[in-house]
Design an enzyme around this catalytic site. Structure first.
Site, PDB file in Angstrom:
ATOM      1  N   SER A   1       0.825  -1.203   0.000  1.00 46.07           N
ATOM      2  CA  SER A   1       0.000   0.000   0.000  1.00 46.07           C
ATOM      3  C   SER A   1       0.862   1.257   0.000  1.00 46.07           C
ATOM      4  O   SER A   1       1.972   1.261   0.556  1.00 46.07           O
ATOM      5  CB  SER A   1      -0.907   0.013   1.234  1.00 46.07           C
TER       6      SER A   1
ATOM      7  N   TYR B   1      -2.535  -0.187  10.116  1.00 48.15           N
ATOM      8  CA  TYR B   1      -2.694  -0.764   8.777  1.00 48.15           C
ATOM      9  C   TYR B   1      -1.407  -0.592   7.971  1.00 48.15           C
ATOM     10  O   TYR B   1      -0.883  -1.551   7.393  1.00 48.15           O
ATOM     11  CB  TYR B   1      -3.864  -0.109   8.051  1.00 48.15           C
TER      12      TYR B   1
END
Length: 321
Positions: A125, A150
Site C-alpha cells: 500500500s 494498517y
C-alpha cells in the site's frame, strides 16, 4: 499458469480474477466474506465480473484449510490481495489487522515456501510511506514511520517477504497500490462515499479543510500492473522486489469532488473538518521502476474514470445511494 488468488471477492481481486480468466489462466479464488462492509456487495461483484471463477469461502488464518487448498490446486503462482483494509478502521479494531495481515501473511509465505510456488505477488500500500516520504514517493525511500497500524502491517509484509526471499529463495513481488477506484469499488473509500452522498443529497466530510491530494488510480490500470508483474517475475539475483502502482498524478481533493458533482448533476454539501488520525496529506507515486520492469503506464484520468463510478452508484444503490 495455475493461480491461487486471495481476496478474490474484493474490489481489486474480482477485476484481477476477470482479467486472469480472460487471459486463459486456471484460477482458484478464495475470500472469507467478512463483514467489514456488506458481504452482499462482494457476492454481487463476483456475479457481475467473474461468475465463472472457482471461488472458495476460506479464511487466511485457517491453516488446515489453506494447506488443503494448496495441496489440491498446486499453484504455480499466488496473487495475494486479501487483507484487512482501511486506515481509520485500524484505530478501532487492531486485532483484525494482526490476524489477517500478519498471521495470514505468514501462512501464505509458509505455503508458498513448502509447496514450491514459483512466484508470489502480494498487495502492499502507498500508506507504508507515512511521515518520512517526500513526493513523488519512490521505492527507495524509507518506510519506517507509518501513520497507522494498517500501514505498519503492510510495511511488515514487505519485510517478511524479503526475509523469505533471502532465506528460502522465494520469488516475491510486492505492489504498493495508490488509492484505487472504479465501479464495484469499496464503499468505505472516498470515491464511493462521496459519489453516493452527492447523489443522495447528503453532506460529505472533507478532511484537512480540503487541503489534501491523492494519487487516484483506476482499477483497470492497477490490474494491468498486476498482470505485468505476474509476467515478469523476480529472479535469483533479486528474488524480492517492490513496485509502486499509481497514477503518478496527484489530484486535489476539491477537484476530485468537482468531477463527482459534474457527473452527478448536483452540488456537494461539503463539511470541512480537521485532519483525521492516520491519514496522509498527499500521495504521489513514482512509477518509473514498474515502467522499466514491465511496461507499466497508467492511462485513466479521473475525468474519464469517475463518471462511470457515479453512474454505477446510481444504478446499484438507487435512491439509497
Amino acid at each position: 499458469m495455475t493461480i491461487v488468488l486471495t481476496g478474490a471477492a474484493g474490489f481489486i481481486g474480482a477485476y484481477t480474477a476477470q482479467a486472469l480468466l480472460q487471459a486463459g489462466h486456471a484460477v482458484v479464488g478464495l475470500d472469507n466474506f467478512n463483514d467489514y462492509y456488506d458481504p452482499q456487495i462482494k457476492r454481487d461483484r463476483v456475479a457481475a465480473l467473474c461468475p465463472q471463477l472457482d471461488l472458495r469461502h476460506l479464511d487466511l488464518t485457517d491453516r488446515g484449510g489453506m494447506a488443503a487448498l494448496f495441496d489440491e490446486v498446486q499453484p504455480t503462482a499466488v496473487i495475494h490481495l486479501a487483507a484487512q483494509a482501511g486506515v481509520r478502521y485500524s484505530l478501532q479494531n487492531p486485532q483484525a489487522y494482526v490476524d489477517s495481515n500478519l498471521s495470514g501473511f505468514v501462512n501464505i509465505l509458509e505455503l508458498c515456501r513448502h509447496r514450491g510456488v514459483a512466484h508470489l505477488l502480494y498487495a502492499s500500500s502507498s500508506s507504508v510511506y507515512g511521515d518520512s516520504a517526500v513526493p513523488p514517493f519512490s521505492e527507495d525511500q524509507r518506510v519506517d514511520q507509518p501513520r497507522s497500524l494498517y500501514a505498519a502491517t503492510k510495511a511488515a509484509n514487505e519485510l517478511m517477504a524479503h526475509a523469505y526471499a533471502q532465506l528460502y529463495g522465494l520469488h516475491a513481488t510486492g505492489l504498493r497500490f495508490f488509492t484505487v477506484y472504479g465501479p464495484w469499488g469499496r464503499p468505505d473509500m472516498a470515491p464511493l462515499l462521496f459519489a453516493r452522498a452527492v447523489l443522495a443529497g447528503r453532506p460529505i466530510d472533507v478532511f484537512n479543510e480540503g487541503r489534501m491530494q491523492r494519487d487516484f488510480t483506476h482499477v483497470s490500470d492497477i490490474v494491468a500492473g498486476i498482470l505485468g508483474a505476474l509476467a515478469h517475475p523476480s529472479d535469483e539475483t533479486v528474488p524480492h522486489r517492490v513496485f509502486n502502482l499509481g497514477n503518478h498524478t496527484p489530484v486535489e481533493l476539491e477537484r476530485f469532488i468537482a468531477v463527482i458533482e459534474q457527473a452527478a448533476g448536483r452540488p456537494a454539501q461539503k463539511v470541512y473538518k480537521p485532519m483525521q488520525p492516520g491519514d496522509m496529506v498527499r500521495t504521489m507515486a513514482d512509477t518509473r521502476r514498474a515502467r522499466d520492469a514491465f511496461g507499466y503506464e497508467p492511462v485513466m484520468p479521473i475525468e474519464q474514470g469517475m463518471p462511470p463510478v457515479v453512474a454505477w452508484c446510481r444504478d446499484y444503490f438507487g435512491q439509497q445511494a
